[in-house]
Scaffold this motif. Structure first.
Motif, PDB file in Angstrom:
ATOM      1  N   LEU A 330       0.834  -1.211   0.000  1.00  0.00           N
ATOM      2  CA  LEU A 330       0.000   0.000   0.000  1.00  0.00           C
ATOM      3  C   LEU A 330       0.864   1.254   0.000  1.00  0.00           C
ATOM      4  O   LEU A 330       0.568   2.236  -0.711  1.00  0.00           O
ATOM      5  N   GLU A 331       1.936   1.254   0.802  1.00  0.00           N
ATOM      6  CA  GLU A 331       2.811   2.421   0.854  1.00  0.00           C
ATOM      7  C   GLU A 331       3.483   2.676  -0.502  1.00  0.00           C
ATOM      8  O   GLU A 331       3.619   3.818  -0.940  1.00  0.00           O
ATOM      9  N   GLN A 332       3.896   1.601  -1.157  1.00  0.00           N
ATOM     10  CA  GLN A 332       4.521   1.749  -2.474  1.00  0.00           C
ATOM     11  C   GLN A 332       3.551   2.313  -3.499  1.00  0.00           C
ATOM     12  O   GLN A 332       3.955   2.998  -4.440  1.00  0.00           O
ATOM     13  N   ALA A 333       2.244   2.049  -3.297  1.00  0.00           N
ATOM     14  CA  ALA A 333       1.220   2.559  -4.210  1.00  0.00           C
ATOM     15  C   ALA A 333       0.735   3.948  -3.805  1.00  0.00           C
ATOM     16  O   ALA A 333      -0.182   4.499  -4.421  1.00  0.00           O
ATOM     17  N   GLY A 334       1.301   4.502  -2.721  1.00  0.00           N
ATOM     18  CA  GLY A 334       0.895   5.825  -2.266  1.00  0.00           C
ATOM     19  C   GLY A 334      -0.422   5.838  -1.521  1.00  0.00           C
ATOM     20  O   GLY A 334      -1.082   6.884  -1.436  1.00  0.00           O
ATOM     21  N   LEU A 335      -0.820   4.713  -0.987  1.00  0.00           N
ATOM     22  CA  LEU A 335      -2.091   4.590  -0.269  1.00  0.00           C
ATOM     23  C   LEU A 335      -1.821   4.501   1.231  1.00  0.00           C
ATOM     24  O   LEU A 335      -0.878   3.837   1.664  1.00  0.00           O
ATOM     25  N   ASN A 336      -2.671   5.147   2.008  1.00  0.00           N
ATOM     26  CA  ASN A 336      -2.455   5.236   3.448  1.00  0.00           C
ATOM     27  C   ASN A 336      -3.553   4.482   4.183  1.00  0.00           C
ATOM     28  O   ASN A 336      -4.705   4.919   4.214  1.00  0.00           O
ATOM     29  N   SER A 337      -3.215   3.329   4.740  1.00  0.00           N
ATOM     30  CA  SER A 337      -4.167   2.573   5.557  1.00  0.00           C
ATOM     31  C   SER A 337      -3.410   1.607   6.453  1.00  0.00           C
ATOM     32  O   SER A 337      -2.434   0.975   6.027  1.00  0.00           O
ATOM     33  N   LYS A 338      -3.872   1.504   7.678  1.00  0.00           N
ATOM     34  CA  LYS A 338      -3.292   0.522   8.586  1.00  0.00           C
ATOM     35  C   LYS A 338      -3.938  -0.845   8.330  1.00  0.00           C
ATOM     36  O   LYS A 338      -5.002  -0.941   7.719  1.00  0.00           O
ATOM     37  N   ILE A 339      -3.295  -1.903   8.810  1.00  0.00           N
ATOM     38  CA  ILE A 339      -3.851  -3.256   8.756  1.00  0.00           C
ATOM     39  C   ILE A 339      -3.999  -3.753  10.186  1.00  0.00           C
ATOM     40  O   ILE A 339      -3.070  -3.647  10.995  1.00  0.00           O
ATOM     41  N   ALA A 340      -5.189  -4.264  10.500  1.00  0.00           N
ATOM     42  CA  ALA A 340      -5.470  -4.779  11.845  1.00  0.00           C
ATOM     43  C   ALA A 340      -5.505  -6.310  11.814  1.00  0.00           C
ATOM     44  O   ALA A 340      -6.119  -6.907  10.921  1.00  0.00           O
ATOM     45  N   VAL A 341      -4.854  -6.922  12.789  1.00  0.00           N
ATOM     46  CA  VAL A 341      -4.762  -8.380  12.884  1.00  0.00           C
ATOM     47  C   VAL A 341      -5.178  -8.814  14.288  1.00  0.00           C
ATOM     48  O   VAL A 341      -4.713  -8.253  15.282  1.00  0.00           O
ATOM     49  N   ASN A 342      -6.038  -9.823  14.361  1.00  0.00           N
ATOM     50  CA  ASN A 342      -6.400 -10.401  15.656  1.00  0.00           C
ATOM     51  C   ASN A 342      -5.315 -11.373  16.097  1.00  0.00           C
ATOM     52  O   ASN A 342      -4.860 -12.205  15.309  1.00  0.00           O
ATOM     53  N   ILE A 343      -4.894 -11.274  17.352  1.00  0.00           N
ATOM     54  CA  ILE A 343      -3.952 -12.254  17.882  1.00  0.00           C
ATOM     55  C   ILE A 343      -4.569 -12.926  19.111  1.00  0.00           C
ATOM     56  O   ILE A 343      -5.406 -12.355  19.803  1.00  0.00           O
ATOM     57  N   SER A 344      -4.115 -14.146  19.360  1.00  0.00           N
ATOM     58  CA  SER A 344      -4.666 -14.974  20.429  1.00  0.00           C
ATOM     59  C   SER A 344      -3.926 -14.758  21.745  1.00  0.00           C
ATOM     60  O   SER A 344      -2.806 -14.251  21.779  1.00  0.00           O
ATOM     61  N   SER A 345      -4.556 -15.197  22.819  1.00  0.00           N
ATOM     62  CA  SER A 345      -3.880 -15.169  24.122  1.00  0.00           C
ATOM     63  C   SER A 345      -2.646 -16.061  24.091  1.00  0.00           C
ATOM     64  O   SER A 345      -1.633 -15.768  24.741  1.00  0.00           O
ATOM     65  N   LYS A 346      -2.710 -17.152  23.319  1.00  0.00           N
ATOM     66  CA  LYS A 346      -1.556 -18.042  23.199  1.00  0.00           C
ATOM     67  C   LYS A 346      -0.393 -17.325  22.517  1.00  0.00           C
ATOM     68  O   LYS A 346       0.772 -17.577  22.831  1.00  0.00           O
ATOM     69  N   ASP A 347      -0.706 -16.443  21.571  1.00  0.00           N
ATOM     70  CA  ASP A 347       0.347 -15.700  20.874  1.00  0.00           C
ATOM     71  C   ASP A 347       1.112 -14.802  21.830  1.00  0.00           C
ATOM     72  O   ASP A 347       2.324 -14.624  21.701  1.00  0.00           O
ATOM     73  N   LEU A 348       0.403 -14.223  22.790  1.00  0.00           N
ATOM     74  CA  LEU A 348       1.042 -13.303  23.741  1.00  0.00           C
ATOM     75  C   LEU A 348       2.015 -14.025  24.673  1.00  0.00           C
ATOM     76  O   LEU A 348       2.840 -13.385  25.314  1.00  0.00           O
ATOM     77  N   LEU A 349       1.912 -15.337  24.745  1.00  0.00           N
ATOM     78  CA  LEU A 349       2.794 -16.106  25.618  1.00  0.00           C
ATOM     79  C   LEU A 349       4.034 -16.599  24.879  1.00  0.00           C
ATOM     80  O   LEU A 349       4.876 -17.272  25.474  1.00  0.00           O
ATOM     81  N   GLN A 350       4.137 -16.266  23.598  1.00  0.00           N
ATOM     82  CA  GLN A 350       5.304 -16.667  22.810  1.00  0.00           C
ATOM     83  C   GLN A 350       6.413 -15.624  22.959  1.00  0.00           C
ATOM     84  O   GLN A 350       6.225 -14.462  22.608  1.00  0.00           O
ATOM     85  N   ASP A 351       7.548 -16.049  23.452  1.00  0.00           N
ATOM     86  CA  ASP A 351       8.643 -15.115  23.728  1.00  0.00           C
ATOM     87  C   ASP A 351       9.163 -14.433  22.470  1.00  0.00           C
ATOM     88  O   ASP A 351       9.618 -13.288  22.518  1.00  0.00           O
ATOM     89  N   GLU A 352       9.097 -15.116  21.328  1.00  0.00           N
ATOM     90  CA  GLU A 352       9.692 -14.565  20.112  1.00  0.00           C
ATOM     91  C   GLU A 352       8.735 -13.693  19.310  1.00  0.00           C
ATOM     92  O   GLU A 352       9.099 -13.195  18.242  1.00  0.00           O
ATOM     93  N   LEU A 353       7.485 -13.482  19.797  1.00  0.00           N
ATOM     94  CA  LEU A 353       6.507 -12.716  19.041  1.00  0.00           C
ATOM     95  C   LEU A 353       7.016 -11.317  18.695  1.00  0.00           C
ATOM     96  O   LEU A 353       6.977 -10.902  17.523  1.00  0.00           O
ATOM     97  N   VAL A 354       7.487 -10.586  19.663  1.00  0.00           N
ATOM     98  CA  VAL A 354       7.931  -9.201  19.432  1.00  0.00           C
ATOM     99  C   VAL A 354       9.156  -9.177  18.519  1.00  0.00           C
ATOM    100  O   VAL A 354       9.246  -8.352  17.599  1.00  0.00           O
ATOM    101  N   ASP A 355      10.085 -10.087  18.746  1.00  0.00           N
ATOM    102  CA  ASP A 355      11.293 -10.133  17.914  1.00  0.00           C
ATOM    103  C   ASP A 355      10.958 -10.432  16.458  1.00  0.00           C
ATOM    104  O   ASP A 355      11.555  -9.847  15.542  1.00  0.00           O
ATOM    105  N   SER A 356      10.016 -11.342  16.232  1.00  0.00           N
ATOM    106  CA  SER A 356       9.640 -11.675  14.853  1.00  0.00           C
ATOM    107  C   SER A 356       8.973 -10.494  14.163  1.00  0.00           C
ATOM    108  O   SER A 356       9.196 -10.251  12.966  1.00  0.00           O
ATOM    109  N   LEU A 357       8.169  -9.717  14.899  1.00  0.00           N
ATOM    110  CA  LEU A 357       7.543  -8.523  14.324  1.00  0.00           C
ATOM    111  C   LEU A 357       8.602  -7.471  13.973  1.00  0.00           C
ATOM    112  O   LEU A 357       8.550  -6.852  12.903  1.00  0.00           O
TER     113      LEU A 357
END
Length: 511
Positions: A330-357
């Motif tokens: 979207l940025e390369q096309a000059g369009l401005n919009s965020k993307i929202a993603v649902n994450i699970s409670s199990k995802d929050l317990l993964q130590d590498e989640l923040v590092d992978s993002l």
């Protein structure tokens, strides 16, 4: 002359012959040699007759070697195990034991590539490797000895093996042995110049906790094995909750793991709109599964099960990768919009989640603030301290955070002031009938007022009618999502949709 007398003559003849050899004529010496040959022939015939009788007796005996051993590997079979357990449990009924079930995976491919004769050879060699690994485990039931090596492995048939362990002194002994076998036994085997790979998977059932009969323990150990092999991260030990999962559900989750690798998944997106300016603020993504035999499957068909069985995190990883890649597009096309993603409670317990993002943002040169993560209220009920720590790390990274389905639970209310979130999302169950129900209207109004007092934005999902939109605006909520603006559509078409939306007159309906 009896065999015994002949034997005695045989033993004494060389000594006597040595003393008199010089005086015996040549004929006497030849006569002695002929007699010795005759004695040996009689002995050989007697031994063969005796061996034949033993074989006939063994074949007539239902508990003979071949009835108690597998004909491919030569290891004790299930009948041998049952026989040993019947005697053992009579002697020690109060002791704690564990049945460790072991399965060789990827063996069908070996059969197809190398044929049955070669695969049988490999099967026997793998069995030898497993038994060799058990030589230093005296707690394992020893069936017999071969060349002074204890035989502690039972071949149940096919590619299934078992070990019976005395776990009275060590409660988690079976898990330790299982981990050791899974880690150390599978080494590639060279057959006709080809390296053959395989893996071991295991399941454990404990006596008498999980059953007192071999058949019952076997079934439950196999169920634990399925969970352990198909659902990564699951323990090898049977748990009663495993009974709630049918074979169909387990198969579905195994297929979901494969679907991620085979690109059977697709992302759909639904825009979030500023209800005053009509500007597109974000797009929330939803995963769909193009199952080869079940057709297009909605998230409700598999997401809850994926979360319960531990498959949710690899699925979330795939969704986030696709979402961040779309932000870059979207940025390369000059369009401005965020993307929202649902994450699970199990995802929050993964130590590498923040590092992978952080890695994804760097890879695609994307600002973290362009990704919104929507977190369910229930995410704070499981390991709240660890979940909160992950949320705080995400906030420091710069990711936008929203509390999803707000108002449907109470677990997060105590933490609301501590959470570094920017939005709360009002559940569609309140919004749909907002203009028809005084109770829904009162609840929605209270949520909006509380959020404004906490300096939080409010997102209303499920906006389908103009009347609902106008009432939300009067209440102070300016951000909406629902069929009034657009039904979900494939994420790949989001850039085109945005361009079309921007060219439309500022009206309540979308193209």
């Amino acid at each position: 002359m009896s065999y015994r007398l002949l034997s005695m003559a045989l033993l004494s003849w060389p000594v006597a012959a040595q003393a008199e050899t010089e005086q015996l004529p040549l004929l006497s010496l030849l006569t002695g040699l002929l007699l010795l040959s005759f004695i040996y022939m009689i002995k050989l015939k007697f031994d063969l007759h005796k061996l034949n009788k033993q074989q006939q007796k063994q074949q007539a005996n239902p508990l003979g070697f071949y009835s108690l051993h597998d004909d491919i590997s030569g290891f004790p079979n299930k009948f041998f195990l049952q026989q040993q357990l019947d005697e053992l449990l009579k002697r020690a009924p109060q002791q704690q034991f564990s049945l460790l079930l072991i399965k060789i995976s990827q063996f069908e491919q070996i059969n197809q590539l190398l044929g049955h004769s070669n695969s049988n050879l490999i099967l026997a060699q793998i069995a030898q490797r497993i038994n060799q690994q058990l030589k230093d485990t005296p707690e394992a039931l020893t069936f017999e000895f071969r060349q002074q090596l204890p035989i502690r492995l039972c071949h149940l048939g096919g590619v299934d093996f078992a070990v019976w362990l005395d776990s009275t002194e060590q409660q988690h002994l079976a898990e330790y042995v299982a981990d050791n076998l899974e880690k150390n036994v599978p080494e590639p085997m060279i057959v006709h110049g080809c390296a053959v790979d395989y893996q071991l998977h295991s399941g454990i059932a404990n006596y008498p906790e999980h059953g007192t009969l071999l058949s019952e323990l076997s079934e439950r150990a196999y169920l634990a094995l399925q969970h352990h092999s198909w659902l990564q991260g699951q323990s090898q030990v049977f748990s009663p909750r495993m009974l709630n999962y049918s074979s169909d559900k387990l198969t579905l989750m195994a297929e979901l793991r494969q679907a991620i690798a085979d690109n059977q998944l697709a992302l759909y997106v639904q825009p979030q709109i500023d209800m005053k300016s009509r500007q597109v603020l974000a797009g929330e993504v939803f995963v769909r599964w193009r199952h080869p035999s079940r057709g297009l499957m909605a998230p409700s068909s598999f997401l809850a099960l994926a979360e319960q069985t531990g498959v949710i995190y690899p699925l979330t990883q795939w969704v986030v990768r696709e979402a961040v890649a779309m932000i870059a597009t979207l940025e390369q096309a000059g369009l401005n919009s965020k993307i929202a993603v649902n994450i699970s409670s199990k995802d929050l317990l993964q130590d590498e989640l923040v590092d992978s993002l952080e890695f994804l943002f760097e890879k695609h040169k994307v600002k973290p603030a362009l990704l919104m993560l929507e977190i369910k209220e229930g995410a704070l009920s499981e390991a709240p301290d660890k979940a909160l720590a992950t949320i705080q790390r995400l906030h420091r990274l710069g990711v936008e955070l929203a509390l999803d389905d707000f108002g449907t639970g109470l677990s997060s209310l105590a933490y609301l002031r501590r959470l570094p979130i920017q939005y709360v999302k009002v559940d569609c169950s309140f919004i749909n009938d907002l203009h028809k129900s005084d109770m829904h209207s009162a609840i929605t109004g209270a949520i909006i007022d509380m959020a404004r007092n906490l300096d939080l934005g409010v997102i209303a999902e499920g906006v389908e009618e103009v009347e609902v939109e106008q009432k939300l605006l009067r209440m102070g909520c300016t951000r909406g999502q629902g069929f009034l603006y657009s039904r979900p559509f494939e994420l790949s078409g989001f850039a085109v949709w945005l361009k079309q939306w921007q060219q439309q007159p500022k009206g309540p309906t979308a193209p």
